[in-house]
Design a protein around this motif. Sequence first.
Motif: not given
Length: 72
Positions: A56-60, A6-14, A25-30, A16-23
């Motif tokens: 809406g600033r973080q996601r699970v 279970v990963v708690l991440t920061d939502v990345r700003p919109v 990833p969003e910054r992990r908080r927990q 850039g077009v690159n939203r590929n998690e492998r390239v």
Amino acid sequence: MTRFLVVLTDVRPVEGVNRNERVAPERRRQVVGASSREAADRIAGAFMALGMVRAGRQRVKVIAVGRRRSRD
């Protein structure tokens, strides 16, 4: 046996077009491990009650790891 993260991440700003998690990833908080889907869902539910997630600033995310593949 399938384990779950279970990963708690920061939502990345919109920006850039690159939203590929492998390239990029969003910054992990927990990150919390769980041995069953039910336990992972309960942890995720607790994270979803946080103010930053509700605003809406973080996601699970619930991620299955170590999944066995059938050999049919």
